[in-house]
Scaffold this motif. Structure first.
Motif, PDB file in Angstrom:
ATOM      1  N   PHE A  66      -6.723   0.259  -4.711  1.00 33.04           N
ATOM      2  CA  PHE A  66      -6.293  -1.028  -4.145  1.00 33.04           C
ATOM      3  C   PHE A  66      -6.220  -2.108  -5.215  1.00 33.04           C
ATOM      4  N   LEU A 111     -15.683  -5.103  -3.797  1.00 30.70           N
ATOM      5  CA  LEU A 111     -14.686  -5.174  -4.870  1.00 30.70           C
ATOM      6  C   LEU A 111     -15.446  -5.478  -6.148  1.00 30.70           C
ATOM      7  N   SER A 131      -5.360 -10.748  -4.020  1.00 35.66           N
ATOM      8  CA  SER A 131      -4.308 -10.402  -4.982  1.00 35.66           C
ATOM      9  C   SER A 131      -4.136 -11.481  -6.049  1.00 35.66           C
ATOM     10  N   SER A 177     -12.848  -0.414  -5.824  1.00 38.95           N
ATOM     11  CA  SER A 177     -13.338  -0.816  -4.501  1.00 38.95           C
ATOM     12  C   SER A 177     -13.929   0.384  -3.768  1.00 38.95           C
ATOM     13  N   THR A 206       0.869  -1.190   0.000  1.00 48.13           N
ATOM     14  CA  THR A 206       0.000   0.000   0.000  1.00 48.13           C
ATOM     15  C   THR A 206       0.906   1.240   0.000  1.00 48.13           C
ATOM     16  N   TYR A 219      -7.301  -7.007   0.993  1.00 55.01           N
ATOM     17  CA  TYR A 219      -6.814  -6.870  -0.397  1.00 55.01           C
ATOM     18  C   TYR A 219      -5.722  -7.887  -0.764  1.00 55.01           C
TER      19      TYR A 219
END
Ligand code: AMP
Ligand code: ZN
Length: 309
Positions: free
Chosen positions: A258, A177, A137, A274, A77, A133
């Motif tokens: 994200f 998402l 991935s 998101s 992040t 998150y």
């Protein structure tokens, strides 16, 4: 300006002192870290259950994480660049037995000993959606996207006299998402639903456009952009003082922020967007005690009923 600031600080100190005298907050010795009484916890749990019920009709996936985020995922992040002042990093003594006497000597002689610690593999989670998150991935989302119910403690280094500005607090979030439309619909749905939910327990909340407290000069530009694009809304209500109402919930559209950082794709192959809504549970309890008084048995019967108190 200065006078206003003083009034607000006095209001924070007064409300904290009242909560501590009533036994609802248990002071720890450092600002913005408290323990809570059974009565306070019960209010948190009842409101939290109400949030769960409000989301259940959407059949979310339910996930729970600890307040720890791996250092590796933290670094995926941009939290370090945007909120360095709020971060929490877990350090421990990584030295050998040979190096221990020096640490003990420093401690005994009141010297700085924390510099002898080293970083562990974990950081403190700054928002309950952060650990989600990385788990998504490298995936492609289903056509309908994903909706996740999350709750947990988060850390933000922001000591303050305000009893509603805590260093560690609980958030209940619903994260979406999906495509830009799915994310934006979620943000708007929860802004309305959150307002209704908080009004059903007697909190006269108001939606306002908001921004995150991004760090420094570059941060001010990011905050201005976030406001201009109406990406974040907060539901605010007076807690310690009506002069400066407090955000008790926020609804945030992250666009593909994200999705990009964690390589998440929506079903159409584009980078996933998101959005999340977060209810600040301690803040909501503090707003309820301010609005209805410290004795929950004397709260309005409609509120007691909605909360199953
Ligand atoms: P944010 O991720 O900043 O939008 O925060 C989500 C929600 O958590 C906010 O709407 C507040 O209700 C709550 N919150 C944020 N910061 C704090 C804090 N320092 N202490 C207590 N609650 C907070
Ligand atoms: Zn979130």
């Amino acid at each position: 300006m200065c006078g206003t600031h003083d009034n607000i600080t006095v209001a924070y100190e007064t409300y904290s002192a009242e909560l501590i005298a009533a036994g609802l907050l248990i002071p720890s010795g450092v600002p913005s870290v408290y323990g809570y009484s059974g009565v306070f916890e019960n209010v948190i749990e009842r409101f939290d259950a109400l949030v769960t019920r409000a989301g259940a009709e959407l059949k979310p996936e339910v996930m729970r994480f600890t307040p720890l985020l791996t250092r590796e995922n933290y670094l995926r992040t941009d939290h370090l660049e945007t909120f360095p002042n709020l971060m929490g990093s877990v350090h421990s003594f990584l030295g050998s037995e040979k190096e221990l006497p020096e640490l003990i000597r420093k401690r005994q002689q009141n010297e700085v000993w924390a510099n002898d610690l080293g970083p562990t593999a974990v950081m403190l989670t700054p928002a309950v959606c952060y650990p989600l998150y990385p788990t998504a991935s490298g995936t492609t989302l289903p056509t309908q996207g994903r909706l996740v119910d999350l709750r947990g403690f988060v850390f933000r280094h922001e000591p303050s006299p305000d009893p509603a500005r805590l260093q560690m607090f609980r958030m209940h979030e619903f994260v979406r998402l999906g495509t830009p439309d799915q994310a934006l619909d979620h943000r708007n749905y929860w802004l309305k639903k959150g307002e209704e939910l908080l009004q059903s327990v007697g909190l006269d909340v108001k939606p306002v456009v908001a921004n995150d407290p991004f760090f420094g000069r570059g941060g001010r530009v990011m905050a201005a952009t976030q406001r201009e694009q109406h990406l974040k809304y907060e539901l605010i209500v007076p807690v310690a003082t009506a002069e400066k109402p407090t955000a008790v919930a926020s609804s945030n559209y992250h666009m593909d922020h994200f999705g990009h950082s964690f390589d998440i794709k929506s079903a159409d192959g584009n980078v996933a967007h998101s959005a999340c809504v977060g209810f600040g549970l301690e803040r909501i309890a503090l707003a309820l005690f301010k609005t209805h008084g410290f004795d929950t048995t004397r709260w309005p019967s409609s509120v007691r009923q909605v909360m199953s108190l």
